[in-house]
Write an enzyme that holds these catalytic residues in place. Structure first.
Site, PDB file in Angstrom:
ATOM      1  CB  SER A 157      -0.896   0.004   1.247  1.00  0.00           C
ATOM      2  OG  SER A 157      -1.561   1.239   1.382  1.00  0.00           O
ATOM      3  CE1 TYR A 170      -4.341  -2.661   5.249  1.00  0.00           C
ATOM      4  CE2 TYR A 170      -4.044  -0.392   4.496  1.00  0.00           C
ATOM      5  CZ  TYR A 170      -4.300  -1.728   4.220  1.00  0.00           C
ATOM      6  OH  TYR A 170      -4.481  -2.138   2.915  1.00  0.00           O
TER       7      TYR A 170
END
Length: 273
Positions: A157, A170
């Site tokens: 990501s 995350y």
């Protein structure tokens, strides 16, 4: 159908998610044999019916990326139908509301600031993203090590490079995927190519509550993201397919390993001025 892909046996974890299902549909059109792996058998069967009604090109693999025994069982089922695995796509991952702050910057009046985050939620996020790629790589990698076309592709990501506000677990977990990708690429050099794709901002069910107001309009956070994205839009899952095909195809990326490729509409290149 692309001949190079019709010879490939591919397993996709998190196959029923937005990115996983997009990958499955794209690779099915190219003729690959695909193992659709996930926890919800009903959802997997629904996806299979959408892309392969005669069930000749795909197989349903019920398994949990955090349960090694279920992964071993899934591999055996795949092997019995299609033979050994050539490519693993580690797509399973995600965040948790219990590991997400309400405030972007510390606010003691916030209903959920850093001090309120649940340790079990943080652990869940790290396990799902890191172990959820580590364990499938262990299990399916035993097949891939013997494939001349073997490759593992992880999903990272953009927040792995610069952490985003509100989602410390995350962001940290995805940073670990970048490191794991580089480590594994070095470890398997000459045997398995290992790379990662780092999507920019895509609107998914997972982040919808952060990007949309109750009336459906973009939230302040969404508008902030778009203002920092030179292409001025959120990504579509299909925007990832070209990079995926390139990383899989040994004739095009045979000397590429250990890289994390951003697909982010220019977000990472823009300084804000």
């Amino acid at each position: 159908m692309t001949k190079a892909f019709s010879n490939l046996n591919i397993v996709i974890t998190g196959a029923t998610g937005v990115i996983g299902s997009t990958f499955a549909k794209g690779l099915a059109k190219k003729g690959a044999k695909i193992g659709l792996l996930g926890r919800d058998e009903t959802k997997i069967e629904r996806l299979q019916s959408e892309i392969d009604s005669d069930k000749k090109q795909t197989i349903v693999l019920k398994g949990d990326v955090l349960d090694k025994k279920s992964l071993i069982n899934a591999k055996e089922i795949f092997n019995n139908k299609f033979g050994k695995v050539d490519v693993l796509l580690n797509v399973a991952g995600g965040n948790s509301p219990t590991a997400t702050t309400e405030d972007e910057f510390y606010d003691k009046q916030s209903k959920k600031n850093f001090f309120d985050l649940d340790e079990k939620g943080v652990e869940q996020v790290f396990n799902l993203n890191y172990l959820g790629s580590f364990l499938p790589s262990q299990v399916f990698g035993e097949d891939i090590i013997g494939s001349e076309l073997g490759t593992i592709i992880n999903i990272s990501s953009m927040n792995a490079f610069t952490p985003l506000t509100k989602i410390p677990a995350y962001s940290g977990a995805k940073a670990s995927i970048n490191n794991f990708t580089q480590w594994l690429a070095t470890y398997f050099a000459g045997h398995i190519r290992v790379n990662a794709i780092a999507p920019g901002f895509f609107e998914t069910n997972q982040n919808k509550q952060l990007l949309r107001n109750q009336d459906g309009s973009y939230s302040e956070r969404a508008n902030k993201i778009l203002s920092q994205t030179p292409m001025g839009r959120f990504g579509n899952p299909e925007d990832l397919l070209g990079t995926l095909y390139w990383l899989i195809d040994d004739t095009q990326s045979g000397f590429v390993t250990g890289v994390v490729v951003p697909v982010d509409g220019g977000f990472s290149s823009y300084s804000g001025v």
